[in-house]
Design an enzyme around this catalytic site. Structure first.
Site, PDB file in Angstrom:
ATOM      1  N   PRO A 115       1.442   5.640 -30.863  1.00 26.19           N
ATOM      2  CA  PRO A 115      -0.005   5.451 -30.806  1.00 26.19           C
ATOM      3  C   PRO A 115      -0.660   5.732 -32.160  1.00 26.19           C
ATOM      4  O   PRO A 115      -0.247   6.645 -32.877  1.00 26.19           O
ATOM      5  CB  PRO A 115      -0.476   6.467 -29.755  1.00 26.19           C
ATOM      6  CG  PRO A 115       0.738   7.087 -29.171  1.00 26.19           C
ATOM      7  CD  PRO A 115       1.941   6.684 -29.958  1.00 26.19           C
ATOM      8  N   VAL A 116      -1.665   4.924 -32.487  1.00 26.55           N
ATOM      9  CA  VAL A 116      -2.328   5.027 -33.793  1.00 26.55           C
ATOM     10  C   VAL A 116      -3.340   6.181 -33.781  1.00 26.55           C
ATOM     11  O   VAL A 116      -3.951   6.465 -32.746  1.00 26.55           O
ATOM     12  CB  VAL A 116      -3.048   3.685 -34.101  1.00 26.55           C
ATOM     13  CG1 VAL A 116      -3.851   3.761 -35.390  1.00 26.55           C
ATOM     14  CG2 VAL A 116      -2.032   2.559 -34.181  1.00 26.55           C
ATOM     15  N   GLY A 120      -1.902  11.655 -34.299  1.00 31.69           N
ATOM     16  CA  GLY A 120      -1.127  12.812 -34.741  1.00 31.69           C
ATOM     17  C   GLY A 120       0.369  12.642 -34.577  1.00 31.69           C
ATOM     18  O   GLY A 120       1.126  13.593 -34.749  1.00 31.69           O
ATOM     19  N   GLY A 141       2.094  10.393 -36.362  1.00 29.44           N
ATOM     20  CA  GLY A 141       2.654   9.882 -37.622  1.00 29.44           C
ATOM     21  C   GLY A 141       2.846   8.382 -37.650  1.00 29.44           C
ATOM     22  O   GLY A 141       3.723   7.881 -38.373  1.00 29.44           O
ATOM     23  N   SER A 142       2.022   7.640 -36.916  1.00 25.25           N
ATOM     24  CA  SER A 142       2.246   6.197 -36.836  1.00 25.25           C
ATOM     25  C   SER A 142       2.183   5.522 -38.212  1.00 25.25           C
ATOM     26  O   SER A 142       3.023   4.686 -38.541  1.00 25.25           O
ATOM     27  CB  SER A 142       1.261   5.570 -35.839  1.00 25.25           C
ATOM     28  OG  SER A 142       0.283   4.838 -36.466  1.00 25.25           O
ATOM     29  N   ALA A 164       2.746   6.748 -41.268  1.00 26.47           N
ATOM     30  CA  ALA A 164       3.908   7.064 -42.119  1.00 26.47           C
ATOM     31  C   ALA A 164       5.169   6.394 -41.582  1.00 26.47           C
ATOM     32  O   ALA A 164       6.014   5.924 -42.355  1.00 26.47           O
ATOM     33  CB  ALA A 164       4.100   8.578 -42.202  1.00 26.47           C
ATOM     34  N   ASP A 166       3.842  14.330 -43.197  1.00 27.75           N
ATOM     35  CA  ASP A 166       4.214  13.206 -42.327  1.00 27.75           C
ATOM     36  C   ASP A 166       5.327  12.360 -42.950  1.00 27.75           C
ATOM     37  O   ASP A 166       6.355  12.106 -42.320  1.00 27.75           O
ATOM     38  CB  ASP A 166       2.999  12.295 -42.077  1.00 27.75           C
ATOM     39  CG  ASP A 166       2.079  12.842 -41.004  1.00 27.75           C
ATOM     40  OD1 ASP A 166       2.118  14.057 -40.769  1.00 27.75           O
ATOM     41  OD2 ASP A 166       1.319  12.049 -40.411  1.00 27.75           O
TER      42      ASP A 166
HETATM   43  O1  PMV Z   1      -2.930  14.076 -37.863  1.00 24.33           O
HETATM   44  P1  PMV Z   1      -1.559  14.147 -38.464  1.00 24.33           P
HETATM   45  O2  PMV Z   1      -0.482  14.385 -37.501  1.00 24.33           O
HETATM   46  O3  PMV Z   1      -1.262  13.066 -39.436  1.00 24.33           O
HETATM   47  O4  PMV Z   1      -1.465  15.501 -39.268  1.00 24.33           O
HETATM   48  C1  PMV Z   1      -2.352  15.908 -40.208  1.00 24.33           C
HETATM   49  C2  PMV Z   1      -1.918  17.246 -40.665  1.00 24.33           C
HETATM   50  C3  PMV Z   1      -2.930  17.932 -41.532  1.00 24.33           C
HETATM   51  O5  PMV Z   1      -2.363  19.181 -41.874  1.00 24.33           O
HETATM   52  C4  PMV Z   1      -4.229  18.150 -40.780  1.00 24.33           C
HETATM   53  C5  PMV Z   1      -3.227  17.126 -42.780  1.00 24.33           C
HETATM   54  C6  PMV Z   1      -2.068  17.029 -43.747  1.00 24.33           C
HETATM   55  O6  PMV Z   1      -2.142  16.180 -44.635  1.00 24.33           O
HETATM   56  O7  PMV Z   1      -1.122  17.828 -43.658  1.00 24.33           O
END
Ligand code: PMV
Length: 316
Positions: free
Chosen positions: A104-105, A108, A110-111, A113, A155
């Site tokens: 899912p986009v 959180g 990592g879609s 990356a 990520d």
């Molecule tokens: O939202 P995600 O899973 O891409 O994670 C971001 C993690 C943060 O620590 C909030 C930002 C980062 O660049 O590490």
């Protein structure tokens, strides 16, 4: 034809504080994947002219375009151009890139990356010039900057290496051992939340009162360090309390949300050993640590509390 896949990821501990140099722990989530396929020739699309063409299609996001028509800041174009630059390819031949993803986009997992890593590896494979993991991760990091502004790099690192990672910004990659496997239920609020915004809000808080938020970052960093010790020694049940602590610290940072808090509470009420939001916050996913046999019940409880979908994943 070359195909490459990359997993999703979940942050176990340390999000946000990781942007300020504290450690964070993240693991791959292989239940969801991004896959890129590159094949010679521009079919099945019609040629527009005599010059070589690279067509790119990503039906999950409704994209079908010639690469040269995408803006330089488009993440897929940036990933492809990063590969051409790394390999010294000036005029790539006709080819057709297809991207599919079950991740899912903006949630959180990592879609962004994962799509980058799959595309970078598939393209490099197509040119018979595989890149090192370090090169793949570096190109994916440059693309992450387009999504996130000031990403820590966690990520692209965990997704490129597809191993549990103890991540400290700017330091060489460090993987960690999982002493005894443990089970997580991931619950998706279904609320898309751009990481760039929550990271920007945390930066504004920090700028207004650095000593206060540095202390919170220190506390989060300490939780992440303790969590690593527990995971390595197989004492995974002790992670529950650390997850709860980490969630409370993220609430202080204002990056949780009513939807995330509701899922965290539902997880705890249904027998999870601990639970927290994961990633940028304000929406996206949370995680609950569970006894394996209790995972389906916790997943059901999360759905009843509003989770759009759940994933049960084994770490280690
Ligand atoms: O939202 P995600 O899973 O891409 O994670 C971001 C993690 C943060 O620590 C909030 C930002 C980062 O660049 O590490």
């Amino acid at each position: 034809m070359t195909t490459s896949s990359a997993p999703g990821k979940i942050i176990l501990f340390g999000e946000h504080a990781v942007v300020y140099g504290r450690p964070a722990l993240a693991v791959p989530v292989t239940e969801v994947q991004a896959t890129a396929t590159v094949r010679a020739g521009a079919e099945p699309f019609d040629r527009l002219g005599a010059t070589p063409e690279i067509w790119i299609e990503a039906p999950d996001i409704g994209l079908r375009s010639e690469l040269s028509r995408l803006p330089a800041t488009h993440p897929l174009a940036a990933a492809a151009r990063g590969v051409f630059a790394a390999l010294g390819v000036d005029s790539p031949p006709d080819c057709h890139i297809s991207i599919r993803s079950t991740i899912p986009v903006a949630s959180g997992l990592g879609s962004g990356a994962a799509v980058s890593v799959a595309l970078i590896r598939a393209l490099a494979g197509f040119f018979h010039s595989p890149l090192t993991d370090e090169q793949v991760s570096a190109i994916a990091y440059d693309v992450e900057k387009l999504h996130h502004g000031t990403p820590s790099g966690i990520d692209n690192t965990v997704i490129t290496y597809a191993k549990p990672v103890y991540f400290v910004k700017g330091q060489p990659i460090e993987t960690f051992r999982v002493g005894a496997p443990f089970t997580l239920v991931i619950g998706d609020t279904g609320v898309p939340a751009p990481t760039k915004e929550s990271v920007g809000d945390v930066r504004r808080l920090w700028e207004a009162d650095k000593p206060r938020w540095e202390t919170v970052f220190d506390q989060i960093g300490e939780v992440a360090r303790r969590a690593r010790e527990r995971i390595e020694s197989g004492e995974w049940r002790a992670l529950g309390a650390l997850m709860n602590d980490n969630h409370a610290l993220l609430q202080q940072l204002t990056v949780s949300s009513p939807e995330l808090d509701r899922l965290v509470e539902a997880g705890l009420r249904s027998g999870a050993l601990g639970a927290k939001m994961s990633g940028g916050g304000r929406g996206g996913n949370m995680i609950a640590l569970v006894e394996k046999e209790n995972a389906p019940a916790v997943a059901e409880a999360l759905k009843s509390a509003g989770a759009r979908r759940t994933i049960i994943t084994q770490v280690g």
